[in-house]
Each structure stands twice: as structure tokens, then as C-alpha cells.
Design a protein around this motif. Sequence first.
Motif, short mmCIF file in Angstrom:
data_model
loop_
_atom_site.label_atom_id
_atom_site.label_comp_id
_atom_site.label_asym_id
_atom_site.label_seq_id
_atom_site.Cartn_x
_atom_site.Cartn_y
_atom_site.Cartn_z
N LEU A 1 0.95 3.76 -3.36
CA LEU A 1 0.51 5.15 -3.27
C LEU A 1 1.65 6.11 -3.59
N THR B 1 -6.50 -0.34 -5.26
CA THR B 1 -7.66 -1.20 -5.03
C THR B 1 -7.95 -2.10 -6.22
N ALA C 1 -5.04 5.46 -4.29
CA ALA C 1 -5.64 4.29 -3.65
C ALA C 1 -6.62 3.58 -4.56
N ARG D 1 -7.09 0.16 4.51
CA ARG D 1 -7.57 0.71 3.25
C ARG D 1 -8.93 1.39 3.40
N GLY E 1 0.54 7.72 2.72
CA GLY E 1 0.57 6.36 2.19
C GLY E 1 0.71 5.28 3.23
N GLY F 1 0.82 -1.21 0.00
CA GLY F 1 0.00 0.00 0.00
C GLY F 1 0.84 1.25 0.00
N PHE G 1 -2.34 3.71 4.93
CA PHE G 1 -3.16 2.73 4.22
C PHE G 1 -2.72 1.31 4.55
N GLU H 1 -4.71 -4.86 3.48
CA GLU H 1 -3.44 -4.44 4.05
C GLU H 1 -2.69 -5.62 4.68
N ILE I 1 -9.32 5.33 2.57
CA ILE I 1 -9.89 5.68 1.26
C ILE I 1 -11.17 6.49 1.46
#
Length: 481
Positions: free
Chosen positions: A158, A394, A390, A341, A333, A154, A336, A465, A345
Motif C-alpha cells: 500500500l 489483492t 489495496a 484485508r 496501510g 500489505g 490492512f 494478511e 478494503i
Amino acid sequence: MSGSFNSASFTTDVPNRLDRLPWSRFHWLVVVALGVTWVLDGLEVTLVGSLAGAIRESPRLQLTETQVGLTASAYLLGAVSGALFFGWLTDRLGRKKLFTLTVLVYLVATIATGFSWDFWSFAVFRFFTGAGIGGEYSAVNSAIQELIPARRRGTTDLAVNGTFWGGAAAGAASSLVLLDPAVIDPELGWRLAFGVGGALSLSVLLLRRFIPESPRWLMTHGRNAEAEKIVGDIEEWVAREKGPLPPVTGSPIRIDPRSHTTLGEVARTLFRTYPQRAVLGIVLMACQAFCYNAVFFTYALVLTRFYGISSAHIGWFMLPFALGNLAGPLLLGHFFDTIGRRIMITATYGLAGVLMAVTGYAFAQGWLSAWEQTAAWTVIFFFASAAASAAYLTVGESFPLEMRAMGIALFYAFGTLVGGVVGPALFGVLIEGGQRTDIMWGYLLGAALMLIAAGTEWKLGFAAEGKSLEDVARPLSQAAE
């Protein structure tokens, strides 16, 4: 019909071996050599944004505000086409072949843009420049996610997506020099600006020679010996730098390899196996694409028409905007991967939507100067940039490895087509009308879409994550236990 199988099944721990590696110079090489895609895209978008005034005033091109918006849409249409075509090839032929081909397409097309002689030639060259970048998104996103350890995926994704704004800052800075009449004739300057990306992409080709094919892709295509060798080479590289490696944890998986995955299987996986993830991906990608492309592609026109800023000075306003966008994913970042997440988000989309609505109203009332307007957008897109990055994370994590590139391509294409192509064209028409209240309604539409995306993430978001890609979405080739 399923993808054809090409050899006997086997057991492998390739994913576990890759995920347990400590961060090393190898991972930095992956990030730099592949992540430069977003730098190139940011450079292209900002150059056109910063150069919009000069391009519109060019005695050779003589473009209207609407045509400037349409050329932005041509770039995005090219990106859609490139993503779909090259994404399909990436899942069939491998990551490495395609991230070499796509950067070559981009290199040729962006240099050709500098030789445009009318609206149609400019639009065509922008289309093929976009095709190269769109193809890059599919091939590069796939390779990065498959090579980076799960616990850092993650944060890394990002940060890499956020480097779009490093390219944007470079584009803004270069425009300040290339559009300065005291330095160079602006008619020549805007043409030379498109050579900046071409020069950068040459160095990219050299770096990418050292990036291996994704072992995960090789694994699912029955080339397990090659996958094992590449992972072994990576482990040797990392061990020389970090010392003894951590033990491999987790259970091996059994693979029934295949040569390809059919479009029918892709459709069934999207809409039968993971329908909620499909809806989530569509909403996240489309909403951020409209918000971003509508504002960013036409911001230079807003500055010149409503604030009287000369074309030569647009870069000064684009630069802080780009730096704020770059800071968002870099500073947010890691949350996340720690907070998770779903919460992050939802928060970033929601904050961006609320702040955009407030700023759009303030613009319509004439309360903001050019610098105050820029400061407001910088704060808004600090959050929106992390949200947009993000969205790519995803859609890359949501679906099985065998269709990862095609999945990224489909959602990127849909989001860009709905949000990105319509947005710049719509705002070009609104700006040409010359009424602040008309533009305000465009900003409020973008704000509403970001809030819709926040609500959709809160409802449909899932935890990825720290998890292996194979745990988030079971490979199609993984044998039933």
C-alpha cells in the motif's frame, strides 16, 4: 496444454527463508528502486492534469477539451497494451529483465512527448509512455510481493502504491514553476515538464542494477541453485545489519519446475480454480480506475472552466489533493496487515463512495469554492487512495506465482480499459458541455461504482494478511502431496 517442464523436481524452503527475514536496508532498496514506478506514473498523470490548460492553449497543438480527454485515454490504452505484453514476458523471462526494459521504454517516450507538434503526435507519445508504465506495474508488483516478508506485505504494498501521489505532488510543484510566465514561456515550460520523469528514470536504472532476480521465480523455473545463492546473499546482507537471523519455520515445498505457463492454464486458473477471486479483482480494479481517472485527469479542466482558475495556478490545487492521496496508504496501510484485508478494503471503498456522492451533489448546486472543492476531494481520496492501492495488492496475492505478472496485467488492463479509458473521455465530453448537473451525474456514477466494489469485497474478500504467497495461492508447479 500445461507449461513444459524443464528439470527434475526438488524440495525447497526458499519462500520460508524470505518470509522470516527482519526488515532491513535490503528491503528498503527493493522499495525505493522498484517502487519509484508509482512515482513516475503519478508524475505523468499530474503533469498532464496540471498542464491540461497550457497544453490546450498551446498555439502548436490547439487541443479541445475532448481531445485532452482523448490523450489521457491514449496514455491509459498504452498502459493496457504494455501491461499485457510485458506482463506475459515477465512470467516467461523473469522480473529483472523486464523491469529494466520497461523503464527504458518509459524514458524514451516521455522525453519524446515534449517534442509533440500536433494532437496525433502527442497522443502517440502518450500511448508509448503509458506502455512503459503499464509494463512496470506487472514486473515491479510481482518482484516486490515476492521479495517482501509476508507479515509486512500489505503495509509495504500500500505504501509503495501510494507513492504515486509523491510523484503527483512533484508534478504539481514543478508545474507551478514551468507554467509561470515570469519564469519561462508556458509553451516551452509544458514541454520541459516531460523531461522531469525522464531524468528521474535514469537514476532508477542505476539503483535497479542491485536488485536480484526473484528467487521465487527462479525456483519455479528449475533454477534452484541460482535461487538458493540469491537467498543466501540476501541473508548475509541482512545478518550483517541485524545479527543472527530467526530460525526458518514452516514446511518446505516440492516443486515440479516448468519453463512457462500457457494462456490456457492462466484462463483455467482464473475462472475454474479461483472464479470468485477473478470477479473480485475485476470489480476492485475497474471501479477504482473509473473513479480515479475520471476525476483526476479532468480536474484541471473543471478548475479552469467552472472556477476561472488560470492554467499557471492549477498546481496549487493539485498539490494538496496529491498530498492527501499520499497520506491515505501511508497512514492506513498497517491496518490492512492487522485489522485485515476484507474489513479495511470494504471500509475504504465504501467511505470514498459515500463522500463522492455528497460532493458531486454539492458541486452541482454551486455550494463549493475552488478551494472547498479541492478540500473535499482531498478527504475523499485519502480513503480512495488506500482502496485503490489495496486493489493492486489483492490481484497480486490472489493467484499462483507462475502467473502473477500476467494476472496483475490482466486485471490492471481490464480495470483500466473499462474504468480508466472510458472515464476521462466521458468527463471530457461532460465538461465541454458546460453544465454542472451533467458532471454531477458522472461523479454519482463513480460513487456508485465505489459502493459496488465495497459490497463485492465484503462478499468475496479473503484473508491474506500475514500469510505466505504460497499459502494464499498454491503454485502451479508445487507437487501434489
